[in-house]
Motif scaffolding. Sequence first.
Motif, PDB file in Angstrom:
ATOM      1  N   GLU A  63     -20.843   9.987  10.532  1.00 57.80           N
ATOM      2  CA  GLU A  63     -21.753  10.446   9.484  1.00 57.80           C
ATOM      3  C   GLU A  63     -21.617   9.607   8.220  1.00 57.80           C
ATOM      4  OE1 GLU A  63     -21.250  14.579   8.818  1.00 57.80           O
ATOM      5  OE2 GLU A  63     -21.882  15.166  10.838  1.00 57.80           O
ATOM      6  N   VAL A  64     -20.389   9.138   7.963  1.00 58.11           N
ATOM      7  CA  VAL A  64     -20.148   8.242   6.832  1.00 58.11           C
ATOM      8  C   VAL A  64     -19.347   7.046   7.336  1.00 58.11           C
ATOM      9  CG1 VAL A  64     -20.198  10.078   5.116  1.00 58.11           C
ATOM     10  CG2 VAL A  64     -18.025   9.449   6.173  1.00 58.11           C
ATOM     11  N   ASN A  65     -19.466   5.924   6.648  1.00 58.88           N
ATOM     12  CA  ASN A  65     -18.713   4.738   7.028  1.00 58.88           C
ATOM     13  C   ASN A  65     -17.233   4.932   6.742  1.00 58.88           C
ATOM     14  OD1 ASN A  65     -17.536   1.907   5.885  1.00 58.88           O
ATOM     15  ND2 ASN A  65     -18.903   1.564   7.615  1.00 58.88           N
ATOM     16  N   LEU A  66     -16.390   4.784   7.768  1.00 59.51           N
ATOM     17  CA  LEU A  66     -14.956   5.009   7.627  1.00 59.51           C
ATOM     18  C   LEU A  66     -14.193   3.741   7.279  1.00 59.51           C
ATOM     19  CD1 LEU A  66     -14.323   7.329  10.727  1.00 59.51           C
ATOM     20  CD2 LEU A  66     -14.735   8.002   8.354  1.00 59.51           C
ATOM     21  N   GLY A  67     -14.755   2.592   7.585  1.00 59.32           N
ATOM     22  CA  GLY A  67     -14.008   1.346   7.460  1.00 59.32           C
ATOM     23  C   GLY A  67     -13.253   1.059   8.744  1.00 59.32           C
ATOM     24  N   ALA A  68     -12.848  -0.190   8.906  1.00 58.37           N
ATOM     25  CA  ALA A  68     -12.275  -0.633  10.178  1.00 58.37           C
ATOM     26  C   ALA A  68     -11.047   0.168  10.592  1.00 58.37           C
ATOM     27  CB  ALA A  68     -11.938  -2.121  10.096  1.00 58.37           C
ATOM     28  N   ASN A  69     -10.061   0.281   9.710  1.00 60.39           N
ATOM     29  CA  ASN A  69      -8.820   0.953  10.095  1.00 60.39           C
ATOM     30  C   ASN A  69      -9.035   2.413  10.446  1.00 60.39           C
ATOM     31  OD1 ASN A  69      -7.166  -1.243   9.991  1.00 60.39           O
ATOM     32  ND2 ASN A  69      -5.792  -0.436   8.431  1.00 60.39           N
ATOM     33  N   GLY A 185      -2.974   0.504   4.249  1.00 50.56           N
ATOM     34  CA  GLY A 185      -2.958  -0.674   3.391  1.00 50.56           C
ATOM     35  C   GLY A 185      -2.994  -1.998   4.111  1.00 50.56           C
ATOM     36  N   LEU A 186      -3.107  -1.982   5.442  1.00 50.89           N
ATOM     37  CA  LEU A 186      -3.146  -3.225   6.214  1.00 50.89           C
ATOM     38  C   LEU A 186      -4.513  -3.354   6.879  1.00 50.89           C
ATOM     39  CD1 LEU A 186       0.373  -3.192   7.946  1.00 50.89           C
ATOM     40  CD2 LEU A 186      -0.302  -4.368   5.846  1.00 50.89           C
ATOM     41  N   ASP A 187      -5.162  -4.497   6.687  1.00 47.26           N
ATOM     42  CA  ASP A 187      -6.469  -4.740   7.284  1.00 47.26           C
ATOM     43  C   ASP A 187      -6.461  -5.906   8.271  1.00 47.26           C
ATOM     44  OD1 ASP A 187      -7.972  -2.762   5.761  1.00 47.26           O
ATOM     45  OD2 ASP A 187      -7.597  -4.050   4.029  1.00 47.26           O
ATOM     46  N   ASP A 191      -2.385  -4.793  13.632  1.00 46.79           N
ATOM     47  CA  ASP A 191      -2.046  -4.840  15.056  1.00 46.79           C
ATOM     48  C   ASP A 191      -0.604  -5.294  15.274  1.00 46.79           C
ATOM     49  OD1 ASP A 191      -2.771  -7.298  13.992  1.00 46.79           O
ATOM     50  OD2 ASP A 191      -3.644  -8.053  15.851  1.00 46.79           O
ATOM     51  N   LEU A 192      -0.196  -6.342  14.573  1.00 49.29           N
ATOM     52  CA  LEU A 192       1.176  -6.826  14.699  1.00 49.29           C
ATOM     53  C   LEU A 192       2.165  -5.788  14.179  1.00 49.29           C
ATOM     54  CD1 LEU A 192       3.217  -8.996  15.405  1.00 49.29           C
ATOM     55  CD2 LEU A 192       2.715 -10.109  13.212  1.00 49.29           C
ATOM     56  N   GLN A 193       1.817  -5.113  13.090  1.00 49.10           N
ATOM     57  CA  GLN A 193       2.690  -4.068  12.562  1.00 49.10           C
ATOM     58  C   GLN A 193       2.859  -2.940  13.570  1.00 49.10           C
ATOM     59  OE1 GLN A 193       4.345  -3.577   9.070  1.00 49.10           O
ATOM     60  NE2 GLN A 193       5.379  -2.637  10.817  1.00 49.10           N
ATOM     61  N   LEU A 194       1.784  -2.547  14.237  1.00 49.02           N
ATOM     62  CA  LEU A 194       1.851  -1.478  15.224  1.00 49.02           C
ATOM     63  C   LEU A 194       2.780  -1.849  16.376  1.00 49.02           C
ATOM     64  CD1 LEU A 194       0.861   1.259  16.317  1.00 49.02           C
ATOM     65  CD2 LEU A 194      -1.086   0.044  17.330  1.00 49.02           C
ATOM     66  N   PHE A 233      -3.628 -13.836   3.358  1.00 53.30           N
ATOM     67  CA  PHE A 233      -2.250 -14.293   3.286  1.00 53.30           C
ATOM     68  C   PHE A 233      -1.424 -13.519   2.257  1.00 53.30           C
ATOM     69  CE2 PHE A 233      -4.702 -17.850   5.039  1.00 53.30           C
ATOM     70  CZ  PHE A 233      -4.099 -17.884   6.284  1.00 53.30           C
ATOM     71  N   ASP A 234      -2.080 -12.940   1.263  1.00 48.36           N
ATOM     72  CA  ASP A 234      -1.370 -12.006   0.387  1.00 48.36           C
ATOM     73  C   ASP A 234      -0.863 -10.818   1.207  1.00 48.36           C
ATOM     74  OD1 ASP A 234      -1.532 -13.376  -2.017  1.00 48.36           O
ATOM     75  OD2 ASP A 234      -3.457 -12.480  -2.573  1.00 48.36           O
ATOM     76  N   GLU A 235      -1.741 -10.304   2.061  1.00 53.54           N
ATOM     77  CA  GLU A 235      -1.346  -9.183   2.920  1.00 53.54           C
ATOM     78  C   GLU A 235      -0.248  -9.596   3.894  1.00 53.54           C
ATOM     79  OE1 GLU A 235      -3.258  -6.835   6.663  1.00 53.54           O
ATOM     80  OE2 GLU A 235      -4.470  -6.796   4.834  1.00 53.54           O
ATOM     81  N   GLU A 236      -0.387 -10.768   4.489  1.00 51.86           N
ATOM     82  CA  GLU A 236       0.612 -11.217   5.450  1.00 51.86           C
ATOM     83  C   GLU A 236       1.983 -11.380   4.788  1.00 51.86           C
ATOM     84  OE1 GLU A 236      -0.338 -14.511   7.921  1.00 51.86           O
ATOM     85  OE2 GLU A 236      -2.183 -13.610   8.687  1.00 51.86           O
ATOM     86  N   ARG A 237       2.011 -11.921   3.585  1.00 48.19           N
ATOM     87  CA  ARG A 237       3.296 -12.104   2.906  1.00 48.19           C
ATOM     88  C   ARG A 237       3.987 -10.764   2.674  1.00 48.19           C
ATOM     89  NH1 ARG A 237       6.237 -15.734   0.209  1.00 48.19           N
ATOM     90  NH2 ARG A 237       7.433 -15.066  -1.606  1.00 48.19           N
ATOM     91  N   ARG A 238       3.227  -9.774   2.197  1.00 48.16           N
ATOM     92  CA  ARG A 238       3.806  -8.439   1.993  1.00 48.16           C
ATOM     93  C   ARG A 238       4.330  -7.873   3.298  1.00 48.16           C
ATOM     94  NH1 ARG A 238      -1.008  -7.821  -0.903  1.00 48.16           N
ATOM     95  NH2 ARG A 238      -1.845  -6.448   0.729  1.00 48.16           N
TER      96      ARG A 238
END
Length: 310
Positions: A63-69, A185-187, A191-194, A233-238
Motif C-alpha cells: 500500500e505504501v513504498n517500504l524501500g528495499a530493505n 542502516g545498511l543498504d 547481504d554480507l552482514q547477514l 563506500f562510506d557504508e562499507e567502511r562502517r
Amino acid sequence: MTLDIMIPFYGDPAMLRETVGSVRAQTSPDWRLTVVDDGYPDPTVAEWFGALGDDRVTYQRNEVNLGANKNYEKCIAIAQQRDVVILGADDVLLPEYVAVVSAARAAHPEAAVIQPGVKVIDEHGTEVRTLVDETKKRLYQPRVTQRTVMGGEDLARSLLRGNWLYFPALCFDVAKIRAIGFRPGLDVVQDLQLVLDLLMRGETLVYDPAVCFAYRRHSGSDSSWRALDGTRFDEERRFFLTAADELERLGWSRAARAARVHASSRLHALTYLPAAVQKRRPDAVRTLLRHGLGGLPGSLAPRRGAGTAS
C-alpha cells in the motif's frame, strides 16, 4: 522440498516478466513464487499478473513504498516454506536452479545458506566478464569442483577479503535468517552482514559450483550508482570496522584483520576514481580516496577460503 521464491519488485517491468518466466521454466516443479510490488508506478504490472493464470505465482502490491530493505524483510516474513530465495527482479534462474539447490539441501539439511554457481549477464541478457566479477572468480571464490561445506572463521575471512557471494542466488533456511534479520542502516552490504551474522552464530554455508543462476549487472543498479556517488563506500567502511570489532571479541583475529584491511573494497573504490573525476565530482573523489587509501593496516594480498567437500 518446496522452495519459496520471493521477488521484491521496484524496477523494469520487462525484466520482471523475464525473471518470472525463468522461474516458471524450472525443470523441478518444487517451487512457489511470490512477487511483492513495492508500489512501482505502472498499472500494467498488476494487469500482467492478473492475466497470467498460474496458481504457483502470487502477486501482491504494498500500500505504501517500504524501500528495499523493508521489502526484503516483508518477503522473509511472509515466506511459508523452510527455504527461501530473495530473487532480484532483473536476474534469471537457469532451468536447473531449483533442482541444484534442492539436492544441496537434501545432502546438507543443517546448512543455513546455499550458494550455487553463477554466471553474469548484462541488460541485454548477454553473458559478460566484468572486472569485479572476474576478480571475485579468480582471486576470492574457492576453487572447488564439487559441493562443499564452509563455515567458521575461514569462511568469514574469505568473504571479508572479497565477497564472492551473489545475494539474489542464495537459498536461505528461513527460520535461521528470521532469528537474525537484516541490520538497520545498511543498504549495500546487508547481504554480507547477514551471512557474517550467521557464521558468527556457528551456521554453515554450502557452495555448489554447478552454474544455474544468471546475475544481471548493469549501470542502472542501486549498488552501481551508490558506488559512483561514493556513499556505498562510506557504508562499507562502517560495516568493516564494526565487523572487525565484533570478530575480535569472538576470538576470530584473522577474520578481524581481513575486515580492517578490506582489500577488495578499497580496490573497488579506486576503480571508480576516473569516472568521478570525469564527472567533476570532487565530493565523490574525496570519498573514494578516503576509502581506497585511508588507514591501511597491512598487506592487501587476497587469499581463498576453505571448506570440506561433500
